[in-house]
Scaffold this motif. Structure first.
Motif, PDB file in Angstrom:
ATOM      1  N   LEU A  54      48.221  34.605  49.397  1.00  0.00           N
ATOM      2  CA  LEU A  54      47.150  34.305  48.385  1.00  0.00           C
ATOM      3  C   LEU A  54      45.413  33.581  49.070  1.00  0.00           C
ATOM      4  N   VAL A  55      46.007  32.678  49.105  1.00  0.00           N
ATOM      5  CA  VAL A  55      44.315  31.691  50.040  1.00  0.00           C
ATOM      6  C   VAL A  55      43.205  32.509  51.284  1.00  0.00           C
ATOM      7  N   ALA A  56      43.901  32.964  51.614  1.00  0.00           N
ATOM      8  CA  ALA A  56      43.937  33.719  52.861  1.00  0.00           C
ATOM      9  C   ALA A  56      42.929  35.141  52.766  1.00  0.00           C
ATOM     10  N   ALA A  57      43.788  35.801  51.695  1.00  0.00           N
ATOM     11  CA  ALA A  57      42.909  36.955  51.097  1.00  0.00           C
ATOM     12  C   ALA A  57      41.548  36.115  50.248  1.00  0.00           C
ATOM     13  N   ALA A  58      41.775  35.316  49.927  1.00  0.00           N
ATOM     14  CA  ALA A  58      40.741  35.007  49.201  1.00  0.00           C
ATOM     15  C   ALA A  58      39.068  34.960  50.012  1.00  0.00           C
ATOM     16  N   GLU A  59      39.692  33.432  51.184  1.00  0.00           N
ATOM     17  CA  GLU A  59      38.645  33.430  51.587  1.00  0.00           C
ATOM     18  C   GLU A  59      37.862  34.694  52.857  1.00  0.00           C
ATOM     19  N   LYS A  60      38.732  35.468  52.601  1.00  0.00           N
ATOM     20  CA  LYS A  60      38.133  36.829  53.226  1.00  0.00           C
ATOM     21  C   LYS A  60      36.978  37.291  51.917  1.00  0.00           C
ATOM     22  N   ILE A  61      36.964  36.626  51.138  1.00  0.00           N
ATOM     23  CA  ILE A  61      35.696  37.866  50.264  1.00  0.00           C
ATOM     24  C   ILE A  61      34.797  36.958  49.436  1.00  0.00           C
ATOM     25  N   ASP A 178      38.257  48.679  48.585  1.00  0.00           N
ATOM     26  CA  ASP A 178      37.914  47.246  49.600  1.00  0.00           C
ATOM     27  C   ASP A 178      39.618  46.627  49.578  1.00  0.00           C
ATOM     28  N   SER A 179      39.664  46.822  51.039  1.00  0.00           N
ATOM     29  CA  SER A 179      41.764  46.555  51.269  1.00  0.00           C
ATOM     30  C   SER A 179      41.699  44.431  51.061  1.00  0.00           C
ATOM     31  N   ASP A 180      40.827  44.662  51.507  1.00  0.00           N
ATOM     32  CA  ASP A 180      40.674  42.946  51.141  1.00  0.00           C
ATOM     33  C   ASP A 180      40.910  42.251  50.098  1.00  0.00           C
ATOM     34  N   HIS A 181      40.498  43.168  48.578  1.00  0.00           N
ATOM     35  CA  HIS A 181      40.796  42.987  47.448  1.00  0.00           C
ATOM     36  C   HIS A 181      41.976  43.601  47.063  1.00  0.00           C
ATOM     37  N   VAL A 182      42.459  44.272  47.437  1.00  0.00           N
ATOM     38  CA  VAL A 182      44.195  45.439  47.479  1.00  0.00           C
ATOM     39  C   VAL A 182      44.953  44.123  47.604  1.00  0.00           C
ATOM     40  N   GLU A 183      44.806  43.376  49.028  1.00  0.00           N
ATOM     41  CA  GLU A 183      45.490  41.946  49.598  1.00  0.00           C
ATOM     42  C   GLU A 183      45.331  41.472  48.697  1.00  0.00           C
ATOM     43  N   TRP A 184      44.560  40.958  47.734  1.00  0.00           N
ATOM     44  CA  TRP A 184      44.627  39.486  47.267  1.00  0.00           C
ATOM     45  C   TRP A 184      45.373  39.728  45.846  1.00  0.00           C
ATOM     46  N   ALA A 185      45.219  41.524  45.497  1.00  0.00           N
ATOM     47  CA  ALA A 185      45.648  41.066  43.973  1.00  0.00           C
ATOM     48  C   ALA A 185      47.525  41.811  44.167  1.00  0.00           C
TER      49      ALA A 185
END
Length: 475
Positions: A54-61, A178-185
């Motif tokens: 989760l943190v890794a996905a948030a860091e991309k956003i 945006d795949s980063d937001h999908v990954e975060w969710a």
């Protein structure tokens, strides 16, 4: 003998036996030189896998999403410390003491909720999903069925259900963008279900396992207990005899009843519940007052008319902000609001409007109607979703297409759908009096009304619950 002392001595002996056998446990499996319990090791695995994803996905956003995710990360680290501390503390029996125990976790939950307040952010759904999900961590507050709370596993599931409504909005809005937001969710959901839920179910299905007396919260030394060196080939000396009994019985009288239990207990007692109330004399009764009248004075009418049901939190706003978001705020009695120059990259946010009508010409990315009363919105096409939140008596008409229309915490909503928008998904939560109007078969004029159910019946069959709308019959 202090139970916590015995446990620490046993852990120290295990550590010495490992060293004597030539084994070198890793730092990951040790805390203050003592091997970690299996439940703490399992919690570390949850942090290293689901939380790290989760943190890794948030860091991309970045931005607010990273900020709120960092708060969530701190909350999970605090939860781990509370799990360790609980093993050294006896189960609290006073509400104030337990509130002090949970204070570090509560502060982070309040901090996350504060990010969802005030002016609505473009990432409101991310913030709201995170803030609501943190209530899952309060399973640690379970003290027993007498306190009226759900079992820990059930509490985690129920808390996530509240957060999932907003988490699904993130998935829908960014599904093809945006795949980063999908990954975060997806990572956020995995952290709680099955992550935290299965962890609690495996190690704490009936709540925390407490250890040392309550006084240890304030009087216990913060430094670890020193471990005496044991000569080779000899067993460690037996601990001194206990000065106090190992187990202290806790009577019912020592644990005060809380909430409604205390109210019912007082009603059943011999005390006079109404002893502190003032007696109503004859001259205080309305029927005996000489100036009683049903006529409302003109002064009262002016006062009532001057206070609209929607309070203005700021000046009226109708503008395009930073080229991305149309802000329509605090518009009262405006029937001719029109947005005609818009594109698919822009969003429309309608807030605090009353007795007004807004028309959106063209295609936009998203439309949000928040805290509006007697508001009408007419739009052509939306790419992501149209959201109706915290409203009362609104009418919304879609002349083109919309993949999703969500209605949350709203009373009274008339929704008009064109033939192009009949395939949209309508999501409702905590709402009532929702009617959807569609064109009749072969008709371009007549509207047919469909009422969305707001009551459901749940029946248990074949090992699972089946939910169906309640149907009413009769005149």
């Amino acid at each position: 003998m202090d139970i916590g002392l015995v446990e620490r001595l046993e852990a120290a002996v295990r550590r010495l036996e490992l060293l004597a056998a030539g084994a070198q446990p890793s730092d990951r499996d040790l805390a203050d030189g003592v091997p970690l319990d299996p439940d703490i090791k399992a919690f570390d695995e949850l942090l290293d896998n689901s939380l790290r994803r989760l943190v890794a996905a948030a860091e991309k956003i970045g931005g607010q999403i990273l900020e709120v995710t960092k708060i969530l990360e701190q909350a999970f680290l605090v939860e781990k410390e509370l799990l360790i501390q609980a093993k050294q503390t006896q189960k609290p029996n006073l509400e104030a003491l337990f509130s002090e125990f949970l204070k570090p976790l509560n502060e982070l939950i309040v901090k996350a909720n504060a990010m969802t307040e005030g002016r609505r952010s473009d990432f409101f759904n991310h913030l709201k999903a995170t803030a609501d999900s943190l209530s899952s961590l309060t399973w640690i507050a379970y003290l027993g069925k007498d306190y009226g709370t759900s079992l820990p596993t059930t509490h985690v599931e129920e808390s996530w259900q509240m957060a999932e409504f907003y988490n699904n909005k993130v998935l829908v809005a960014y599904r093809n963008k945006d795949s980063d937001h999908v990954e975060w969710a997806k990572a956020l959901k995995e952290l709680y279900v099955p992550g935290l839920r299965d962890y609690v179910k495996s190690f704490y299905p009936l709540g925390l396992v407490w250890g040392r007396p309550v006084s240890a919260l304030t009087s216990a030394p913060s430094s670890p207990l020193p471990v005496a060196k044991v000569p080779p080939g000899k067993n460690p000396a037996a601990p001194p005899p206990p000065a106090t009994p190992l187990f202290v019985s806790e009577t019912v009288a020592q644990r005060p009843k809380l909430g409604m239990s205390a109210v019912f207990e007082e009603i059943k007692s011999s005390k006079t519940v109404t002893s502190g109330l003032r007696k109503v004399t004859d001259d205080m009764k309305t029927k005996n007052q000489a100036d009683r009248t049903s006529v409302v004075s003109s002064t009262e009418k002016e006062i009532r008319a001057s206070s609209p049901s929607i309070s203005k939190t700021g000046p009226p706003t109708f503008e395009l902000q930073m080229g991305r978001k149309w802000a329509v705020e605090n518009q009262i009695g405006k029937k001719n609001l029109v947005i005609d120059k818009c594109d698919a990259k822009q969003s429309v946010y309608v807030y605090g409007c009353q007795d007004s009508v807004l028309q959106v010409k063209g295609k936009v990315n998203n439309i949000t109607i928040d805290k509006c009363n007697k508001m009408g919105v007419l739009f052509k096409d939306v790419l992501a979703a149209c959201e109706i939140v915290n409203c009362n008596g609104v009418e919304v008409q879609c002349e083109g297409s919309a993949p999703t229309i969500s209605i949350d915490n709203t009373g009274g909503c008339q929704l008009y759908l064109s033939k192009e928008s009949l395939e949209c998904s309508i999501i409702t939560a905590k709402s009532n009096a929702i009617n959807v109007m569609v064109r009749g078969p072969g008709s371009e004029i007549d509207w047919v009304e469909h009422e969305l159910p707001q009551q459901y019946i749940h029946t248990f069959k074949d090992g699972q619950f089946i939910t169906s709308p309640v149907s009413h019959s009769g005149v």
